[in-house]
Design an enzyme around this catalytic site. Structure first.
Site, short mmCIF file in Angstrom:
data_model
loop_
_atom_site.label_atom_id
_atom_site.label_comp_id
_atom_site.label_asym_id
_atom_site.label_seq_id
_atom_site.Cartn_x
_atom_site.Cartn_y
_atom_site.Cartn_z
N ASP A 7 1.00 -1.25 0.00
CA ASP A 7 -0.06 0.01 0.06
C ASP A 7 0.87 1.40 0.08
O ASP A 7 2.13 1.20 0.28
CB ASP A 7 -0.99 0.01 1.24
CG ASP A 7 -1.79 1.10 1.38
OD1 ASP A 7 -2.54 1.54 0.25
OD2 ASP A 7 -2.14 1.95 2.40
N SER A 8 0.34 2.33 -0.23
CA SER A 8 1.06 3.60 -0.35
C SER A 8 1.30 3.99 1.17
O SER A 8 2.34 4.81 1.20
CB SER A 8 0.04 4.67 -0.85
OG SER A 8 -1.03 4.87 -0.16
N CYS A 70 -3.87 -1.13 -2.33
CA CYS A 70 -4.20 0.36 -2.57
C CYS A 70 -4.96 0.38 -3.92
O CYS A 70 -4.35 -0.13 -4.94
CB CYS A 70 -2.60 1.03 -2.86
SG CYS A 70 -2.74 2.91 -3.30
N GLU A 150 -6.26 9.41 9.02
CA GLU A 150 -4.84 9.26 9.19
C GLU A 150 -4.95 10.14 10.77
O GLU A 150 -4.01 9.68 11.54
CB GLU A 150 -4.11 9.74 8.33
CG GLU A 150 -4.25 9.22 7.25
CD GLU A 150 -2.62 9.07 6.45
OE1 GLU A 150 -1.85 9.66 6.64
OE2 GLU A 150 -2.46 7.76 5.91
N CYS A 180 -11.17 3.27 -1.43
CA CYS A 180 -9.76 3.57 -0.92
C CYS A 180 -9.48 3.11 0.44
O CYS A 180 -10.53 2.61 0.96
CB CYS A 180 -9.99 5.04 -0.69
SG CYS A 180 -8.55 5.75 0.16
N HIS A 182 -8.70 3.74 3.07
CA HIS A 182 -8.92 4.35 4.38
C HIS A 182 -10.28 4.01 4.72
O HIS A 182 -10.82 4.51 5.94
CB HIS A 182 -8.36 5.94 4.35
CG HIS A 182 -7.02 5.93 4.34
ND1 HIS A 182 -6.29 5.30 3.46
CD2 HIS A 182 -6.23 6.67 5.03
CE1 HIS A 182 -5.03 5.73 3.71
NE2 HIS A 182 -4.86 6.63 4.90
N1 DGL Z 1 -4.08 3.76 -0.22
C1 DGL Z 1 -4.50 4.99 -1.17
C2 DGL Z 1 -5.77 4.11 -1.96
O1 DGL Z 1 -6.13 3.22 -1.66
C3 DGL Z 1 -5.18 5.97 -0.30
C4 DGL Z 1 -4.16 6.71 0.28
C5 DGL Z 1 -3.32 7.50 -0.82
O2 DGL Z 1 -3.95 8.39 -1.26
O3 DGL Z 1 -2.27 7.05 -0.92
O4 DGL Z 1 -6.02 4.75 -3.06
#
Ligand code: DGL
Length: 246
Positions: A7-8, A70, A150, A180, A182
């Site tokens: 993930d990011s 992600c 976050e 997403c 989050h």
């Molecule tokens: N992990 C990213 C997503 O699911 C969300 C956070 C980001 O923008 O990196 O798209």
């Protein structure tokens, strides 16, 4: 069975939570690119470049499958990752669409897609849903949800005001895709806002997809988790303790 989860940042832990609950892997290696998060505001080529670097990282582990938790990576980089990876690579978008199909029969049903700017502008969810016959789609990028989550805010006034800001013109969707990493953390509040909507969660969707498409249906007694981050791994571990408990 050993899986990599990429993930990011910390958000992919929502997917890890579902994978751990279902115990389909003996071990999960998690890599969060915390030094370069967020990906959701970056352009396609940057997201592809970072994702290919993540594939190189995972080559150091003997993984069977890499799950791109992600959505922004899943929107842009899966094919490129597959070209260079010696293991299977799966994103969360196709599984999300399959999960939606299992819940919603009516092709005219109003479907609300929530994602980052990158995910929404890729139109990946839309294209797949249109291919499956769905014709009543609304896509929005409620970008403020990411920093709010976050910040550890999962309910309350700030979130309510922000939801009203983004959702004010949207009435009664039949389903909401939490596109997403989050957003599952605020799913209870989204459910309160759209009371009758079915919510689609990437983590739950990927578990079903992996079981049916790759036959990973073992039930290990527990899943070991190893956490890596490109910056501040202590924070990733702290968030994991919070989000994965219970
Ligand atoms: N992990 C990213 C997503 O699911 C969300 C956070 C980001 O923008 O990196 O798209």
């Amino acid at each position: 069975m050993r899986a990599g989860v990429f993930d990011s940042g910390v958000g992919g832990l929502t997917v890890v939570k579902s994978l751990i609950e279902k115990k389909i892997f003996k071990e999960i290696i998690y890599f969060g690119d915390t030094a370069r998060v967020p990906y959701g505001v970056k352009d396609k080529n940057t997201i592809i470049r970072y994702s290919l670097e993540a594939v190189e990282f995972f080559k150091n582990f003997n993984i069977d499958i890499l799950i791109a938790a992600c959505n922004s990576v899943s929107a842009y980089a899966i094919e490129e990752m597959r070209e260079v990876a010696p293991f299977k690579v799966v994103g969360v978008i196709e599984p999300g669409v399959k999960a939606l199909q299992r819940k919603i029969d009516d092709k005219n049903a109003k479907i609300l897609i929530l994602g980052t700017k990158a995910t929404i502008s890729s139109k990946k969810y839309e294209k797949l849903l249109i291919k499956e016959g769905f014709n009543n789609l609304i896509s929005i990028a409620p970008s403020l949800f990411v920093p709010i989550v976050e910040e550890g805010i999962f309910k309350g006034e700030i979130l309510e005001v922000t939801m009203r800001h983004y959702f004010k013109n949207i009435e009664n969707p039949k389903a909401v895709i939490l596109g997403c990493t989050h957003f599952p953390l605020i799913k209870d509040e989204i459910q309160k806002y759209f009371k009758s909507a079915a919510l689609i969660h990437s983590g739950e969707a990927i578990v079903e997809y992996i079981k049916s498409n790759y036959g990973y249906d073992k039930n290990f007694s527990k899943t070991d988790l190893k956490l890596f981050a490109s910056e501040n791994p202590e924070n990733l571990k702290r968030v994991a303790r919070l989000w994965l408990k219970g």
